[in-house]
Design an enzyme around this catalytic site. Structure first.
Site, PDB file in Angstrom:
ATOM      1  N   HIS A  96     -24.353  -7.637 -11.500  1.00 42.49           N
ATOM      2  CA  HIS A  96     -25.740  -8.361 -10.465  1.00 42.49           C
ATOM      3  C   HIS A  96     -25.420  -9.860 -10.285  1.00 42.49           C
ATOM      4  CE1 HIS A  96     -29.551  -9.671  -9.568  1.00 42.49           C
ATOM      5  NE2 HIS A  96     -29.830  -8.156  -9.270  1.00 42.49           N
ATOM      6  N   GLU A 165     -25.999  -5.936  -2.482  1.00 41.99           N
ATOM      7  CA  GLU A 165     -27.218  -6.852  -2.573  1.00 41.99           C
ATOM      8  C   GLU A 165     -26.861  -8.158  -2.119  1.00 41.99           C
ATOM      9  OE1 GLU A 165     -30.263  -5.470  -5.864  1.00 41.99           O
ATOM     10  OE2 GLU A 165     -28.720  -6.508  -6.864  1.00 41.99           O
ATOM     11  N   GLY A 171     -35.304 -11.117  -3.815  1.00 42.31           N
ATOM     12  CA  GLY A 171     -36.457 -11.858  -4.144  1.00 42.31           C
ATOM     13  C   GLY A 171     -36.894 -12.970  -2.954  1.00 42.31           C
TER      14      GLY A 171
HETATM   15  P1  PGA Z   1     -35.706  -7.672  -5.379  1.00 42.49           P
HETATM   16  O1  PGA Z   1     -34.357  -7.544  -6.399  1.00 42.49           O
HETATM   17  O2  PGA Z   1     -35.803  -6.339  -5.174  1.00 42.49           O
HETATM   18  O3  PGA Z   1     -36.799  -8.339  -6.012  1.00 42.49           O
HETATM   19  O4  PGA Z   1     -35.249  -8.512  -4.209  1.00 42.49           O
HETATM   20  C1  PGA Z   1     -33.364  -6.806  -6.042  1.00 42.49           C
HETATM   21  C2  PGA Z   1     -32.205  -6.878  -7.312  1.00 42.49           C
HETATM   22  O5  PGA Z   1     -31.934  -8.023  -7.762  1.00 42.49           O
HETATM   23  O6  PGA Z   1     -31.702  -6.052  -7.984  1.00 42.49           O
END
Ligand code: PGA
Length: 247
Positions: A96, A165, A171
């Site tokens: 991540h 991602e 976020g």
């Molecule tokens: P988010 O986070 O949906 O709050 O953007 C996704 C993640 O970090 O896995």
């Protein structure tokens, strides 16, 4: 098979199980339930109790990270895949961007993936470009490098899921355009086919997914599911994503 994975990050205490109870109830009664899986990754502190509690239920429990060594070691505060598996985790996120930014490099990530697979955890391997890389049109190169440096043909691809991602999307409420995302997902699958020969593992999208933008994502058939942060901390928001995806 599609995946809806909720990443709780630093959220949750024992009584937060109520959120999962509601999600589990929805999932057990959903007429579309055979089309997807629900996995939640709470913090380490809740993995054992939640895994026990949901053992014979519909949702699965995973971890958010694991240490890059097998079994036991002398690293303070480290938790291995072996230890996670022993308390019932079925999955673990690896790579991540939060953890990459805290120092997880390709060598460490490769060991994490290797030991997670060895200890029978399914791996959700996260990749993604940052804002500058995107601006400089380096996205596809960055993703290819992140995949090639860590994944190997000898790894059991049946136990690997890749989550794309974009860091600038996590976020922030900002998401890629449908066109961009489709192109990127196709590229990721092409790189994965190159590594594993034959079929690619599932590829998920993560970054500000919510109940309204999921309608746009469902048009992109290459996407095999979602890694959901913020919206996984409330049962209603998480359930809305699934409902609207299948509407
Ligand atoms: P988010 O986070 O949906 O709050 O953007 C996704 C993640 O970090 O896995």
């Amino acid at each position: 098979m599609k995946y809806f994975i909720g990443n709780w990050k630093m959220f949750g205490v024992p009584k937060s199980v109520n959120i999962l109870n509601k999600i589990n109830l929805f999932y057990s009664e959903d007429k579309n339930r055979n089309k997807y899986r629900v996995i939640i990754t709470p913090p380490f502190t809740l993995i054992e109790s939640y895994s026990k509690y949901f053992k014979n239920k519909s949702i699965s429990i995973g971890a958010q990270n694991c240490y890059q060594k097998d079994q036991f070691s002398s690293n303070t505060a480290a938790i291995s895949s072996y230890m996670l598996r022993s308390v019932g985790a079925k999955y673990t996120l690896i790579g991540h961007s939060d953890n990459r930014s805290e120092g997880d490099n390709d060598t460490m990530l490769k060991d994490k993936v290797r030991y997670a697979l060895k200890n029978n955890l399914k791996v959700v391997f996260c990749i993604g470009e940052n804002k500058t890389e995107k601006k400089n049109k380096k996205t596809l190169n960055v993703l290819k490098r992140q995949l090639m440096k860590v994944l190997e043909k000898k790894f059991n691809k049946k136990n690997i899921i890749v989550a794309y991602e974009p860091i600038w999307s996590i976020g922030t409420g900002q998401i890629p355009t449908a066109n961009e995302l489709q192109k990127t997902t196709i590229h990721i699958k092409k790189v994965l086919k190159g590594i594993f020969k034959k079929n690619s593992p599932a590829v998920l999208y993560g970054g500000s997914v919510d109940g309204s933008n999921v309608k746009m994502f469902k048009e992109i058939k290459e996407i095999d599911g979602f890694l959901i942060g913020g919206a996984s901390k409330t049962s209603k928001k998480f359930i809305d994503i699934i409902k609207n995806y299948y509407r």
